[in-house]
Design a protein around this motif. Structure first.
Motif, mmCIF file in Angstrom:
data_model
loop_
_atom_site.group_PDB
_atom_site.id
_atom_site.type_symbol
_atom_site.label_atom_id
_atom_site.label_comp_id
_atom_site.label_asym_id
_atom_site.label_seq_id
_atom_site.Cartn_x
_atom_site.Cartn_y
_atom_site.Cartn_z
ATOM 1 N N SER A 60 51.052 35.953 41.662
ATOM 2 C CA SER A 60 51.404 34.530 41.028
ATOM 3 C C SER A 60 52.166 34.684 39.717
ATOM 4 C CB SER A 60 50.141 33.659 40.676
ATOM 5 O OG SER A 60 49.433 34.491 39.721
ATOM 6 N N LEU A 61 52.777 33.973 39.137
ATOM 7 C CA LEU A 61 53.655 33.991 38.007
ATOM 8 C C LEU A 61 52.775 33.543 36.870
ATOM 9 C CD1 LEU A 61 56.073 34.909 36.535
ATOM 10 C CD2 LEU A 61 57.410 32.584 37.383
ATOM 11 N N GLU A 62 52.462 34.297 36.018
ATOM 12 C CA GLU A 62 51.526 33.915 34.935
ATOM 13 C C GLU A 62 52.083 34.171 33.765
ATOM 14 O OE1 GLU A 62 48.464 32.725 35.217
ATOM 15 O OE2 GLU A 62 48.509 32.998 37.654
ATOM 16 N N GLN A 63 51.874 33.178 32.754
ATOM 17 C CA GLN A 63 52.132 33.198 31.107
ATOM 18 C C GLN A 63 51.052 33.735 30.413
ATOM 19 O OE1 GLN A 63 52.938 29.265 29.378
ATOM 20 N NE2 GLN A 63 54.223 30.382 27.709
ATOM 21 N N ILE A 64 51.823 34.990 30.031
ATOM 22 C CA ILE A 64 50.654 35.824 29.169
ATOM 23 C C ILE A 64 51.568 36.425 27.966
ATOM 24 C CG2 ILE A 64 49.043 36.296 30.772
ATOM 25 C CD1 ILE A 64 50.031 39.076 31.179
ATOM 26 N N ALA A 65 50.671 36.832 26.794
ATOM 27 C CA ALA A 65 51.568 37.537 25.863
ATOM 28 C C ALA A 65 52.843 37.135 25.539
ATOM 29 C CB ALA A 65 51.648 39.074 26.230
ATOM 30 N N GLY A 66 52.904 35.649 25.448
ATOM 31 C CA GLY A 66 54.017 35.069 25.080
ATOM 32 C C GLY A 66 55.393 35.380 25.924
ATOM 33 N N GLY A 67 55.000 35.548 27.414
ATOM 34 C CA GLY A 67 56.238 35.768 28.378
ATOM 35 C C GLY A 67 55.548 35.404 29.608
ATOM 36 N N TYR A 68 56.460 35.741 30.659
ATOM 37 C CA TYR A 68 55.929 35.602 32.020
ATOM 38 C C TYR A 68 55.862 36.737 32.813
ATOM 39 C CZ TYR A 68 56.908 30.628 31.222
ATOM 40 O OH TYR A 68 56.638 29.364 30.692
ATOM 41 N N GLN A 69 54.802 36.900 33.628
ATOM 42 C CA GLN A 69 54.800 38.393 34.309
ATOM 43 C C GLN A 69 54.190 37.795 35.656
ATOM 44 O OE1 GLN A 69 52.013 41.111 32.468
ATOM 45 N NE2 GLN A 69 53.474 42.868 33.318
ATOM 46 N N PHE A 70 54.443 38.821 36.743
ATOM 47 C CA PHE A 70 53.910 38.692 38.159
ATOM 48 C C PHE A 70 52.400 39.285 37.928
ATOM 49 C CE2 PHE A 70 58.345 38.247 39.734
ATOM 50 C CZ PHE A 70 58.218 36.863 40.431
ATOM 51 N N LEU A 71 51.569 38.857 38.347
ATOM 52 C CA LEU A 71 50.218 39.273 38.612
ATOM 53 C C LEU A 71 49.525 39.048 40.047
ATOM 54 C CD1 LEU A 71 48.727 38.276 34.955
ATOM 55 C CD2 LEU A 71 49.692 40.571 35.610
ATOM 56 N N THR A 72 48.743 40.059 40.345
ATOM 57 C CA THR A 72 48.188 39.932 41.455
ATOM 58 C C THR A 72 47.134 38.730 41.596
ATOM 59 O OG1 THR A 72 48.604 42.210 41.962
ATOM 60 C CG2 THR A 72 46.800 41.296 43.500
ATOM 61 N N LYS A 73 46.798 38.231 42.429
ATOM 62 C CA LYS A 73 45.751 36.943 42.555
ATOM 63 C C LYS A 73 44.228 37.651 42.599
ATOM 64 C CE LYS A 73 48.770 33.466 44.375
ATOM 65 N NZ LYS A 73 49.114 32.596 45.492
ATOM 66 N N PRO A 74 43.527 36.923 41.984
ATOM 67 C CA PRO A 74 42.159 37.492 42.068
ATOM 68 C C PRO A 74 41.577 37.898 43.301
ATOM 69 C CG PRO A 74 42.167 35.809 40.238
ATOM 70 C CD PRO A 74 43.353 35.778 41.346
ATOM 71 N N ALA A 75 41.986 37.150 44.562
ATOM 72 C CA ALA A 75 41.433 37.262 45.873
ATOM 73 C C ALA A 75 41.687 38.795 46.130
ATOM 74 C CB ALA A 75 42.111 36.499 46.626
ATOM 75 N N TYR A 76 42.661 39.272 45.804
ATOM 76 C CA TYR A 76 43.123 40.891 46.108
ATOM 77 C C TYR A 76 42.693 41.679 45.345
ATOM 78 C CZ TYR A 76 45.975 37.527 49.115
ATOM 79 O OH TYR A 76 46.250 36.604 49.756
ATOM 80 N N GLN A 77 41.797 41.578 44.393
ATOM 81 C CA GLN A 77 41.232 42.484 43.581
ATOM 82 C C GLN A 77 40.700 43.607 44.293
ATOM 83 O OE1 GLN A 77 38.502 41.006 40.663
ATOM 84 N NE2 GLN A 77 37.823 42.983 39.859
ATOM 85 N N THR A 78 39.673 43.428 45.237
ATOM 86 C CA THR A 78 39.191 44.320 46.057
ATOM 87 C C THR A 78 40.172 45.407 46.719
ATOM 88 O OG1 THR A 78 37.314 42.960 46.310
ATOM 89 C CG2 THR A 78 37.410 44.924 47.687
ATOM 90 N N SER A 79 41.102 44.799 47.225
ATOM 91 C CA SER A 79 42.135 45.704 48.125
ATOM 92 C C SER A 79 43.044 46.418 47.021
ATOM 93 C CB SER A 79 42.976 44.870 48.756
ATOM 94 O OG SER A 79 43.787 43.988 48.118
ATOM 95 N N ILE A 80 43.112 46.182 45.949
ATOM 96 C CA ILE A 80 43.861 47.103 44.741
ATOM 97 C C ILE A 80 43.052 47.900 43.996
ATOM 98 C CG2 ILE A 80 45.915 45.198 44.925
ATOM 99 C CD1 ILE A 80 44.859 44.346 42.121
#
Length: 186
Positions: A60-80
């Motif tokens: 997903s595209l998340e707003q963090i640290a004053g900007g935007y970044q692509f981050l993996t969704k929590p549902a895929y935490q195990t696979s990564i």
């Protein structure tokens, strides 16, 4: 306007850290050789966030640290997690986490102040946190010897997925029962 969305996607994808609206505007304005309004860029970011909320995407595209970044969704935490295990040198030790938390809450702070709180030497932990760029030197104290002052960096906010230091949990957020040893007498 679809072309604007694709250019913004490319910028977010290639940026090594969260990209701000200002950085995005500067890049796009230089590329198109005309000013791209901030409200168009903000609308495009919001549209892209909506697009990537879909189940069709593992990120997903998340707003963090004053900007935007692509981050993996929590549902895929195990696979990564397997990949992350291989990158163990990026993990923080307990000593580093303790030192970092003191710096985050007390900044700007000297090494001596951190050591007084922890009760042990923090040379190694501070050095490792500086190497990992989670802590930066903020200047020198006015006290005797002019010791170095430490504080957290933008990478710290990115690492912990927060927008500002005000997003850190406050002591009142922790239930006193969880942090109490022994029985209380009333």
């Amino acid at each position: 306007m679809d072309f604007l969305h694709r250019h913004i996607e490319a910028l977010v994808f290639c940026a090594p850290s969260p990209i701000s609206i200002e950085e995005t505007q500067k890049c796009l304005s230089e590329m198109f050789e005309s000013e791209v309004p901030k409200d168009h860029i903000l609308t495009a970011f919001k549209d892209l966030q909506s697009k990537y909320e879909s189940e069709d995407f593992s990120f997903s595209l998340e707003q963090i640290a004053g900007g935007y970044q692509f981050l993996t969704k929590p549902a895929y935490q195990t696979s990564i997690s397997i990949l992350l295990k291989q990158q163990s040198q990026k993990r923080l030790s307990t000593a580093q986490l303790e030192t970092l938390s003191i710096i985050a809450y007390k900044q700007p702070v000297t090494k001596t102040e951190v050591e007084q709180i922890r009760g042990v030497s923090c040379d190694y932990s501070i050095q490792k946190l500086l190497e990992k760029e989670l802590v930066t030197i903020k200047g020198k104290s006015d006290s005797i010897g002019r010791p170095i002052l430490y504080g957290t960096s933008e990478k710290f906010m990115e690492y912990f997925g927060i927008n500002s230091l005000s997003d850190l949990p406050q002591p009142k957020d922790f239930a006193s029962e969880e942090n109490q040893i022994g029985e209380s007498k009333e």
